[in-house]
Design an enzyme around this catalytic site. Structure first.
Site, PDB file in Angstrom:
ATOM      1  N   HIS A  77       4.101   9.707  25.341  1.00  0.00           N
ATOM      2  CA  HIS A  77       3.254  10.038  24.248  1.00  0.00           C
ATOM      3  C   HIS A  77       1.869  10.370  24.625  1.00  0.00           C
ATOM      4  O   HIS A  77       1.027  11.316  24.570  1.00  0.00           O
ATOM      5  CB  HIS A  77       3.378   9.320  22.893  1.00  0.00           C
ATOM      6  CG  HIS A  77       2.532   9.700  22.130  1.00  0.00           C
ATOM      7  ND1 HIS A  77       2.426  11.014  21.459  1.00  0.00           N
ATOM      8  CD2 HIS A  77       1.473   9.032  21.491  1.00  0.00           C
ATOM      9  CE1 HIS A  77       1.148  11.059  20.460  1.00  0.00           C
ATOM     10  NE2 HIS A  77       0.833   9.836  20.530  1.00  0.00           N
ATOM     11  N   ASP A  80       1.160  12.864  27.169  1.00  0.00           N
ATOM     12  CA  ASP A  80       1.434  14.233  26.743  1.00  0.00           C
ATOM     13  C   ASP A  80       0.022  14.432  25.638  1.00  0.00           C
ATOM     14  O   ASP A  80      -0.517  15.500  25.862  1.00  0.00           O
ATOM     15  CB  ASP A  80       2.564  14.255  25.456  1.00  0.00           C
ATOM     16  CG  ASP A  80       2.489  15.648  24.873  1.00  0.00           C
ATOM     17  OD1 ASP A  80       2.493  16.654  25.572  1.00  0.00           O
ATOM     18  OD2 ASP A  80       2.555  15.550  23.469  1.00  0.00           O
TER      19      ASP A  80
END
Length: 120
Positions: A77, A80
């Site tokens: 995450h 990203d």
């Protein structure tokens, strides 16, 4: 997931989030043609994104150097988030350049119009 991975992921997210905040402030400054402020905010955004990128690079380097690594949803995450905000910064940089160019062209046209109306 080890504690260092959690700390790295959170630091990436925090720095990337700060970069996004500065990027949004730069875009707001562009809206009002305050290009000096926009450029200052983009410098700050870039400093934050570079810090986030260094943390990510260090973590990847450690793993490829033989340190044990485990998949982490949190770290994925963070990566990203970093890449998404990096893309936003690239677009904002281009927008700043485009709007500065348009502003200069408008100023030139206005000067031409004012110069032409004085001759009449």
């Amino acid at each position: 997931m080890n504690e260092q991975t959690v700390q790295d992921a959170m630091q990436i997210i925090l720095h990337a989030g700060d970069a996004r905040k500065y990027c949004m402030e730069a875009l707001k400054a562009i809206e009002t043609s305050d290009f000096e402020t926009a450029e200052e905010k983009m410098v700050l955004a870039n400093e934050e994104i570079v810090q986030a990128h260094h943390i990510q690079t260090d973590a990847i380097t450690a793993e490829t150097s033989g340190e044990e690594g485990h998949y982490s949803v949190l770290f994925a995450h963070a990566q990203d988030t970093l890449m998404t905000i990096y893309s936003e910064l690239n677009i904002a940089k281009r927008m700043l350049a485009i709007f500065k160019t348009y502003d200069q062209r408008i100023q030139q046209i206005e000067q031409q119009i004012q110069g032409g109306s004085e001759d009449e």
